[in-house]
Motif scaffolding. Sequence first.
Motif, PDB file in Angstrom:
ATOM      1  N   GLU A   1       2.269   8.828  -6.693  1.00 58.08           N
ATOM      2  CA  GLU A   1       2.705  10.223  -6.547  1.00 58.08           C
ATOM      3  C   GLU A   1       3.940  10.491  -7.406  1.00 58.08           C
ATOM      4  O   GLU A   1       4.057  11.564  -8.029  1.00 58.08           O
ATOM      5  N   ALA A   2       4.856   9.527  -7.446  1.00 58.86           N
ATOM      6  CA  ALA A   2       6.062   9.696  -8.258  1.00 58.86           C
ATOM      7  C   ALA A   2       5.717   9.827  -9.733  1.00 58.86           C
ATOM      8  O   ALA A   2       6.326  10.635 -10.465  1.00 58.86           O
ATOM      9  N   LEU A   3       4.729   9.065 -10.186  1.00 61.74           N
ATOM     10  CA  LEU A   3       4.329   9.152 -11.592  1.00 61.74           C
ATOM     11  C   LEU A   3       3.746  10.521 -11.903  1.00 61.74           C
ATOM     12  O   LEU A   3       4.041  11.102 -12.957  1.00 61.74           O
ATOM     13  N   GLU A   4       2.913  11.048 -11.008  1.00 65.85           N
ATOM     14  CA  GLU A   4       2.333  12.372 -11.247  1.00 65.85           C
ATOM     15  C   GLU A   4       3.424  13.438 -11.330  1.00 65.85           C
ATOM     16  O   GLU A   4       3.397  14.301 -12.212  1.00 65.85           O
ATOM     17  N   LEU A   5       4.389  13.357 -10.429  1.00 67.34           N
ATOM     18  CA  LEU A   5       5.481  14.332 -10.452  1.00 67.34           C
ATOM     19  C   LEU A   5       6.321  14.186 -11.719  1.00 67.34           C
ATOM     20  O   LEU A   5       6.703  15.178 -12.351  1.00 67.34           O
ATOM     21  N   THR A   6       6.594  12.928 -12.098  1.00 67.08           N
ATOM     22  CA  THR A   6       7.388  12.687 -13.307  1.00 67.08           C
ATOM     23  C   THR A   6       6.638  13.160 -14.541  1.00 67.08           C
ATOM     24  O   THR A   6       7.237  13.717 -15.473  1.00 67.08           O
ATOM     25  N   ARG A   7       5.320  12.944 -14.564  1.00 67.63           N
ATOM     26  CA  ARG A   7       4.520  13.373 -15.716  1.00 67.63           C
ATOM     27  C   ARG A   7       4.519  14.895 -15.838  1.00 67.63           C
ATOM     28  O   ARG A   7       4.618  15.431 -16.938  1.00 67.63           O
ATOM     29  N   GLU A   8       4.393  15.570 -14.710  1.00 59.00           N
ATOM     30  CA  GLU A   8       4.453  17.035 -14.748  1.00 59.00           C
ATOM     31  C   GLU A   8       5.829  17.509 -15.222  1.00 59.00           C
ATOM     32  O   GLU A   8       5.926  18.466 -16.008  1.00 59.00           O
ATOM     33  N   SER A   9       6.858  16.824 -14.754  1.00 60.93           N
ATOM     34  CA  SER A   9       8.215  17.205 -15.181  1.00 60.93           C
ATOM     35  C   SER A   9       8.419  16.941 -16.662  1.00 60.93           C
ATOM     36  O   SER A   9       9.069  17.729 -17.367  1.00 60.93           O
ATOM     37  N   TYR A  10       7.854  15.830 -17.161  1.00 60.46           N
ATOM     38  CA  TYR A  10       7.975  15.532 -18.596  1.00 60.46           C
ATOM     39  C   TYR A  10       7.216  16.571 -19.415  1.00 60.46           C
ATOM     40  O   TYR A  10       7.693  16.995 -20.487  1.00 60.46           O
ATOM     41  N   THR A  11       6.064  16.987 -18.925  1.00 63.23           N
ATOM     42  CA  THR A  11       5.302  18.032 -19.625  1.00 63.23           C
ATOM     43  C   THR A  11       6.121  19.311 -19.738  1.00 63.23           C
ATOM     44  O   THR A  11       6.087  19.995 -20.767  1.00 63.23           O
TER      45      THR A  11
ATOM     46  N   GLU B   1       0.839  -1.211   0.000  1.00 61.32           N
ATOM     47  CA  GLU B   1       0.000   0.000   0.000  1.00 61.32           C
ATOM     48  C   GLU B   1       0.865   1.247   0.000  1.00 61.32           C
ATOM     49  O   GLU B   1       0.603   2.214  -0.737  1.00 61.32           O
ATOM     50  N   ILE B   2       1.909   1.244   0.829  1.00 62.52           N
ATOM     51  CA  ILE B   2       2.845   2.375   0.858  1.00 62.52           C
ATOM     52  C   ILE B   2       3.531   2.521  -0.494  1.00 62.52           C
ATOM     53  O   ILE B   2       3.666   3.629  -1.038  1.00 62.52           O
ATOM     54  N   SER B   3       3.954   1.384  -1.055  1.00 62.08           N
ATOM     55  CA  SER B   3       4.658   1.410  -2.340  1.00 62.08           C
ATOM     56  C   SER B   3       3.766   1.942  -3.455  1.00 62.08           C
ATOM     57  O   SER B   3       4.215   2.740  -4.293  1.00 62.08           O
TER      58      SER B   3
END
Length: 781
Positions: free
Chosen positions: A704-714, A696-698
């Motif tokens: 959250e990491a994917l959302e941050l990475t997606r924003e960074s990729y954008t 669950e933690i993972s």
Amino acid sequence: MVINSLLQKILFFVFTFFIAMIALGQESQQFRIGLMLEVSSSETENLIEELKMEIRRVVGEDAEVLFPPSLLKVNQLDLELARKQYRELQQSDADLILSFGTMNNSLLFDDLQFTKPVISMAGVNAPGLELPLKGEGSGITNFLYLVTSQSMSNDLETFHNLTRFKKAGIVLRRDFYESLALKNYFDEITSRLGIDYELIFYNNAEDVAARLSDDIDAVYLAEAFYLTDKDIKYLADLFLERKLPSFTSSFANDVESGILGTNQSSENFTRIFRRIALSIQEYISGTPLETMPVQLDLSKKLTLNINTLIRLELPLKYSLLAGTNIVGSIIESGRVTTYDLLDLIDMTLVENLQLQASQRDVDLLGQEVKLAASTYLPEVGAGAQANYRDAARTFEVILPEYALLGNVFLNQLVFSEAANAGISIQKRLREAQQERFNVANLDAILQVSALYFNALIAKINLNIQRENRDLTLRNLELAELNYQAGQSGRSDMLRFRSEMAQNTQNLIEATNALQLAYVEINRQINMPLETPITVADAKLGEGIFEAYNYSNLAEILDNPRMRQPFIEFLVNEGKTNLPEFKVIDRSLEATQRNIRYNTTGRLLPELGLQGAYNYDFNQWGAGAGDIRPKGFFTAGVNLRVPIFQQNNFSINRQTAEIQKDQLEIQKAGLAQDNETAIREVVLNLINQISNIKLSEISADAAREALELTRESYTAGAVNIVQLIDAQNNLLRAQLAQSNAIYNFLLNATQLERLIGHSFLLHTPEENAEFERRFIEFFDQY
């Protein structure tokens, strides 16, 4: 000195003035935008807010973009009011006007003299729009119209390929139809497709419902932009009730409400808003509107509601999955039967063919018991005899030449140790067979439980694979946007297209895996294999799984002081409850009875009674006479003691003693194997308990990491490899999280099997008694 001081003051003043002028120059200019809308609703308000945010984000520090409320004009589809509002905006302090809607667009095309810059969202390039100019730009000073690549012709063609309808009801507003002169357009499309159509003009959703004729077998929402989400849901339910497939040219989220499909991508509004924002940013930077390209390419990706497709009983073609955004579950539909684990266990115990065959084995041994017991039933018989004696060749003159005789006899066994031993042995063998049947029951419960949890794992895997594919689809569209904006290269798009193909294959395999899991369940419960079913989700501590006190079990297993006593208690419970041990015990009892018989029991006498009644019906010929009496009784007692029968008793005793030793060895081995299995399952449960928490933690961290990475990729801060890695990490974490709970419950049912106690099948009182026994055992440990 005075001159130097004066010079310093002059230089300081000039420097301060220069700095102030630079600061003033660096302040962002204000840019005021007016909006022309046809209708205002909660849906349009949300879209306008998204547009404002996108414009401000793209323009950035180049200008302070304002949307004054006084410059927001909504005409409610009133043409005269629209003209009045447009004149007001032309005379206002707006720096630019944004226009949306067919009627507003047609108003702008009436007069192509623009005193203020105007960007018009023209939408579909319908023939009746009669766009005035050709080429990439409008060529008209202060004017840009944006035309999308979306086409009602493509919509109808896709819809027809999907459903093969014969007559479509085309839903649209009358003013939209007339302003674009769509009659010839629809005539040409439907003629080419070989279908008929009927126009359904509406002001509200109830108008659509009232005007659906009986011969319409499909509905196309050609223009439903101003219908609310509530209206769309009402119409989607109505179409499903009437078994009418539906297609829309509007929002992709209309498909989530139950509309069958659309060619609109969920990212199309993002593309439109991005293009409008970029056009405004370029205009502020000095690029004339009339030189900007008017064509706006949008993604044409079929969005399909699988639940609607199944409820309409339309075939699903896997070839559609490659370029289709799937909404809903590929397997689930409203017409399937949903089973929880208790339902499946109950049906298995009654309907399973293997259990039915095993029950017949018990019945057959019951017949053997009856056969052994029948030895003590009396034997009664009757007979008749006709005799002939050759009087010329024999000397028994007292015997008649011809005689007709009859008799009735009775044999009754009174006591036989062999018969007693046979009855006792057959009873024990039948009891052993009953315990084997109980073993088969427990195995069937475990098997159907495993099938149930495997189906749940396949079901959640399908949902996760679908979500992962949809996420790849959104990332592909994001890569296409970044490529168009010059923020990434073409290789990013190609990489995501490759990922998309692999994700689609994974989705197809997950779909077939779930179908196979349901086939296995149908076989287990003896249902037709093609019967559509689904399984209810399992949640710890809820519903039927409330009996699994997860927190208490986790506390016991996590406590080293309690863990070993708990294992020993479970081992003892298994020895007491498991039918495998009872099979051996009953077989041992049968063997021991055989040993007793072949040792001392053989010396007990066998006692029986006999009786008969004989009758001479007639005699004639030589030697015949009048015999008195004609009928007579006989009776007797038989007593038999076996002394020596070719050493059979000794050999049989030795054989039985070997069988006894073999059974005792098997029992010891069974106890050892069961204890080993209990310890293994307990360790697996400990693993799963920790896995539930950690996964669950993972999963949360990966999401959250994917959302941050997606924003960074954008923003162009990370590359495509990092984005794909983040997405794959989320996929793995989601699968691990979903599997952890189901694997824990599966291991719990395996433990139940090893101790012969199912918490699901026992009453709360019986389960409480089980806990009481453990507490008592632990206190005495």
